[in-house]
Structure formats: C-alpha cells, structure tokens
Design an enzyme around this catalytic site. Structure first.
Site, PDB file in Angstrom:
ATOM      1  N   LYS A   9      -5.564  37.946  34.893  1.00 45.69           N
ATOM      2  CA  LYS A   9      -4.633  37.771  35.900  1.00 45.69           C
ATOM      3  C   LYS A   9      -3.523  37.150  35.222  1.00 45.69           C
ATOM      4  CE  LYS A   9      -4.111  35.960  40.353  1.00 45.69           C
ATOM      5  NZ  LYS A   9      -4.975  35.051  41.624  1.00 45.69           N
TER       6      LYS A   9
ATOM      7  N   SER B  10      -4.940  37.165  46.144  1.00 47.10           N
ATOM      8  CA  SER B  10      -4.021  37.384  45.018  1.00 47.10           C
ATOM      9  C   SER B  10      -4.331  38.152  43.598  1.00 47.10           C
ATOM     10  CB  SER B  10      -3.082  36.289  44.887  1.00 47.10           C
ATOM     11  OG  SER B  10      -4.193  35.157  44.153  1.00 47.10           O
TER      12      SER B  10
ATOM     13  N   SER C  90      -8.612  34.608  46.871  1.00 45.89           N
ATOM     14  CA  SER C  90      -8.063  35.386  45.990  1.00 45.89           C
ATOM     15  C   SER C  90      -8.788  36.435  45.045  1.00 45.89           C
ATOM     16  CB  SER C  90      -6.621  34.425  45.506  1.00 45.89           C
ATOM     17  OG  SER C  90      -5.899  34.104  46.240  1.00 45.89           O
TER      18      SER C  90
END
Length: 460
Positions: free
Chosen positions: A80, A156, A180
């Site tokens: 990420k 996220s 997330s």
C-alpha cells in the site's frame, strides 16, 4: 496449465521447491494480471516491472541452488502506498506530497519482506493519507471492486484488496486505522488481519497515532499467518513494538476451535442495522464454528458506540497530517480530508484526553469481556459494496464513513487483533465478511478460527 496468478503464496512456494515452476513464472503471471485488471479496477499507483523481474531472477537462482533466502522467497507482493518502499516515492494518495527526493528507506514490514526474498510488484492505491473507508483520491482516482468495478473496493487499503482478489500478487501489505484492512477485505472477498497494535513494527509513526496498524491482506488465513511470521520481525525504529511473540503464527493454525468460547454479536445489541443478507451469511458461518466444536452463544460486548471519541482522535490525526502544509498544498487535498482536518485543529488537549479516557474504558470493558469469551464474532460490515467514488452509500443519511463501519473502529481504539473472513455473497454476488476479534496479543486465536472457517468451506 496451472494459472500461477490464482495460487496462494504457500502453493507458489511448494511449486518452487518441487521445481514445477519458478519465481520468474509466477512474477510474469502476476504482472500479466496487473496489465489485464488495472484498466478495470485501478488498484496500482506504480508497477515496477523491470525491478520485479530482476528480483524474481535472483530468487529463481537461489531456488535452483536449493538455498531460498527466507519464508517468502520469490512470492510476488504489493505494498500500500502509505508504507515506504525504497526505489520510488510514497505519495500517500496525495498531490500535496512531492515526488522528488531520495526515497531510499523501507518501512519495517517492507524491509522484513525484502530480507525474506519477496518480489515487489509495486505500490497500491489509497485514499489521501488513508483517511477514509473507501479508496479514491485526487491523485489516483477511484479504485473499483473486483466483483463489480462500478462499486467501491472499500478502503483505505482498497488497492491491496483488489490486487489480491484478482491475482495481482498473492500477498499485500495494508494499513488499518479504523478498519482499513478489514473493510476492503470484506468488500473484495479476501482475508485481512489487523494484528494487535505493535505486533508489526511501523515507521515512520502514523499521524493517527496508536490507532494505526500494519496488516496482511491475503487469499486465506494460512497465507496471512505466513506473512505475519515475516513482518512481525523486530525493528529498532518503532519504540512501541511488542516483544517477539514466542512462536510461529503458521504453527498456531492447527489448533482448531474445539472448546473455544465464542460470543456471537449480530448487531452489537441492536445498535447496528445489518442488511438481512449479510446477517444470514454471518449467522451460517457462526454455525460452522459450532459444528467444529466451539462453544457459541449470542452475547454482546458491553459498550456504546465510541464514534465520537474515535472522531476526536482521528480528526486530530488528520489535522496533524496537514499541519505543515501551505495554502497551495491544502487546496490540492481531498475536500473531505480538508474538512475533518479543520475540525481536528479545533479540538483542545482536554478534548483529546477525554477521548483517550473513552478509549481506556473501552479497553477495560473488552478485557473483562474476553475473560469470559475467547473470541467475539460479528459482521465485518453491515452492508456490501456500494457505488464507487462516494464516502457513504447514496441515501444512507451518513455524514462520514464511520457511519457504515461501526464494527471495525472500536477495535482500533482497543488495539485488539481482528480479521475479516469472507463468508458468502449477497443477491448481487457481492462478498460478505465476518469479523473475528480476540483479546490483545491473541492473534493466534484469530488466525486459528479463521483457518477453521476456511477448512469448513464457508469462504467458498
């Protein structure tokens, strides 16, 4: 021929050991998947094709010598774009971050993967600074759901979830400050674990403080356990890391759930309106735990929704994110992030400490709860994936993403391990997730229970 992009990390490693295929083959398959799915779901912000193939060639040479470098040597992974990965910028989904610079440092979890021979495919999408539960940003646009690209992948860590779900790398690193990892895992039908805070070292420290965790996003619980055995390695840069766990997460998988005391809370005592299809899928999966020998009873944890305290801490973190930005940088921000940062900047120290008091009381309540129950099981989310590009479902009446994620953020406040396990689909074919929560430091129990659910076939 075997579709290498469909294999788990453990299956890839077994194939390398037997000489059935090589890390180069697996990496080429993952890169081909990225090329095919990126136009559909927009999961990556950067793909390092040449570097990935070079790393795969090095790994293949080690396997030919029967000298693998570590536990995941040659496994294609993604990271990420919140976590530092040397060789390129970490833009965090923001146009306000300048790409120029040395970018020569790995985050601890990335460094451990590199030490164990992983092949880095690239960086995955995130909303700006990971501030919300869906993945869209002014920098990279909207990340779509693998089951229906017009819907959100969640966030996220939405890019990581979409990548794993579509075979674009068997393993991915996500971050979880309020759900997330678990939110996109639920929406995308994969496994995601938020470990106990400090189990996976984090550097630089998050502006959202001790709400933020690093966790694995994988095809199943066994791959997550393998990844945890890698990324839980110590790193002096994180002063809040926990002491070594004293055993392998992979070895802990086989304990099963027989005799475990499981509390099933379908709606936090009626506080959460759960969509009927979601509730039915979760209830059926809970039944599989009982059939496997767990003692299951319906019981709710003793707390009211701590959302206001969470908002105080979260919005304060957002204010910290943008504290040093000038006017021009602030104008580049996601309007929602700019709004909550403004709210966070207006809190006083006493407001913040009052939220910490709520957090401490919540932790005490959950500690007492887990003196009676080994595990808590809930839906991960009360809904399935909604339209992409929106923070909340249209017509829901929610103002912020926390309105539709009431099962996730409480356990960031308490720092407990919690995972999302796929347990079915709704009438539109969209995945449903079940959340497994244990007391702090009992990540092994979460993984054991999740592994048992995979073994029972509820995740098919």
């Amino acid at each position: 021929m075997t579709d290498l992009s469909a294999l788990t990390a453990r299956q890839l490693l077994a194939g390398y050991e037997k000489g059935e295929f090589s890390p180069v083959d697996a990496t080429r398959a993952a890169l081909a998947r990225i090329e095919a799915v990126q136009p559909l779901v927009n999961a990556f912000v950067r793909v390092d094709t040449e570097e990935a193939l070079a790393q795969a060639e090095d790994s293949a040479a080690r396997w030919r010598r029967k000298e693998p470098q570590g536990l995941v040597d040659g496994v294609p992974v993604s990271v990420k774009d919140i976590l530092l990965m040397r060789g390129g910028p970490t833009l965090r989904g923001s146009r306000a971050v300048r790409a120029a610079g040395d970018w020569d440092e790995d985050a601890p979890s990335v460094a451990r993967l590199r030490e164990h021979g992983a092949v880095f495919l690239g960086k995955t999408t995130t909303p700006e600074f990971g501030w919300k539960g869906v993945t869209d940003s002014p920098l990279s646009g909207v990340t779509g759901n693998p089951y229906d690209p017009s819907r959100t992948a969640g966030g996220s860590s939405g890019g990581s979830a979409a990548a794993v779900a579509l075979g674009a790398g068997a393993l991915s690193l996500g971050t979880d400050g309020g759900g997330s990892v678990r939110i996109p895992a639920s929406f995308c039908g994969i496994f995601g674990l938020k470990p106990t805070y400090g189990r996976v070292p984090l550097y630089p420290s998050s502006p959202f403080g001790t709400l933020a965790h690093v966790g694995p996003m994988t095809r199943d619980a066994a791959d997550a356990a393998l990844l945890m055995d890698v990324i839980s390695g110590p790193d002096w840069r994180d002063w809040s890391q926990l002491a070594p766990g004293g055993g392998s997460m992979t070895a802990a998988l086989e304990g099963g759930v027989k005799g475990l005391r499981v509390a099933y809370s379908p709606s936090f005592g009626g506080q959460v309106a759960v969509r009927p299809e979601v509730a039915a899928a979760v209830r059926a999966a809970v039944g599989a735990l009982a059939e496997a020998g767990a003692y299951v009873e319906e019981a709710d944890p003793d707390f009211a929704d701590p959302v206001e305290a969470f908002h105080t801490l979260w919005f304060s973190g957002a204010a910290r994110v943008v504290q040093h930005f000038g006017k021009e940088q602030r104008e580049l921000l996601d309007p929602g992030l700019r709004e909550i940062a403004g709210m966070g900047a207006r809190y006083s120290a006493l407001d913040y400490l009052a939220a910490v008091d709520v957090r401490m009381d919540l932790g005490r309540r959950m500690g007492r709860f887990h003196s009676a129950y080994d595990l808590l099981v809930t839906p991960t989310l009360p809904i399935t994936a909604f339209e992409g590009g929106a923070e909340v479902p249209r017509g829901s009446g929610h103002r912020r993403w926390t309105g539709w994620t009431p099962f996730t953020y409480p356990f960031n406040l308490t720092q407990q391990p919690a995972a999302s396990v796929p347990c079915g689909t709704d009438a539109d074919g969209l995945p449903v997730g079940l959340q497994v929560v244990a007391a702090r430091h009992r990540d092994d129990l979460v993984l054991r229970a999740a592994h048992a659910l995979y073994g029972a076939g509820v995740t098919a």
